[in-house]
Design a protein around this motif. Structure first.
Motif, PDB file in Angstrom:
ATOM      1  N   ARG A 196      43.329  64.029  41.545  1.00  0.00           N
ATOM      2  CA  ARG A 196      43.695  63.793  42.945  1.00  0.00           C
ATOM      3  C   ARG A 196      45.213  63.762  43.105  1.00  0.00           C
ATOM      4  O   ARG A 196      45.762  64.362  44.026  1.00  0.00           O
ATOM      5  CB  ARG A 196      43.078  62.483  43.419  1.00  0.00           C
ATOM      6  N   GLU A 205      39.566  66.153  46.532  1.00  0.00           N
ATOM      7  CA  GLU A 205      40.573  66.983  47.197  1.00  0.00           C
ATOM      8  C   GLU A 205      40.697  66.698  48.686  1.00  0.00           C
ATOM      9  O   GLU A 205      41.774  66.847  49.264  1.00  0.00           O
ATOM     10  CB  GLU A 205      40.235  68.461  47.011  1.00  0.00           C
ATOM     11  N   LEU A 252      46.865  67.206  43.031  1.00  0.00           N
ATOM     12  CA  LEU A 252      46.649  67.998  44.249  1.00  0.00           C
ATOM     13  C   LEU A 252      47.495  67.524  45.414  1.00  0.00           C
ATOM     14  O   LEU A 252      47.738  68.286  46.345  1.00  0.00           O
ATOM     15  CB  LEU A 252      45.176  67.941  44.645  1.00  0.00           C
ATOM     16  N   ARG A 292      34.913  67.222  42.882  1.00  0.00           N
ATOM     17  CA  ARG A 292      36.238  67.831  43.078  1.00  0.00           C
ATOM     18  C   ARG A 292      36.541  67.996  44.561  1.00  0.00           C
ATOM     19  O   ARG A 292      37.650  67.710  45.012  1.00  0.00           O
ATOM     20  CB  ARG A 292      36.300  69.179  42.363  1.00  0.00           C
TER      21      ARG A 292
END
Length: 71
Positions: free
Chosen positions: A66, A29, A69, A25
């Protein structure tokens, strides 16, 4: 194994999977690395393994995670 579970609150395998998922993660990010590279750098043997664990943790795929975000 009992001592680990008593100390950490989970099995070694679940703990390791959680650590790998957290690393994946973080890489999704903060980098533009390909998903294959993210899987490798976070300790998953394949993109499929990463996808299974990330979906269990977040309900989404690495690419969708992805994309969400970046909005």
């Amino acid at each position: 194994m009992r001592a680990f579970k008593a100390e950490v609150g989970t099995t070694p395998r679940r703990w390791l999977d959680a650590q790998r998922t957290a690393r994946a993660r973080e890489l999704l990010e903060t980098t533009d690395l390909p998903v294959e590279t993210v899987a490798s750098r976070s300790g998953f043997g394949s993109v499929t393994a990463l996808r299974v664990h990330l979906r269990a943790a977040t309900g989404t795929t690495p690419a969708d995670y992805r994309r969400t975000l970046r909005r």
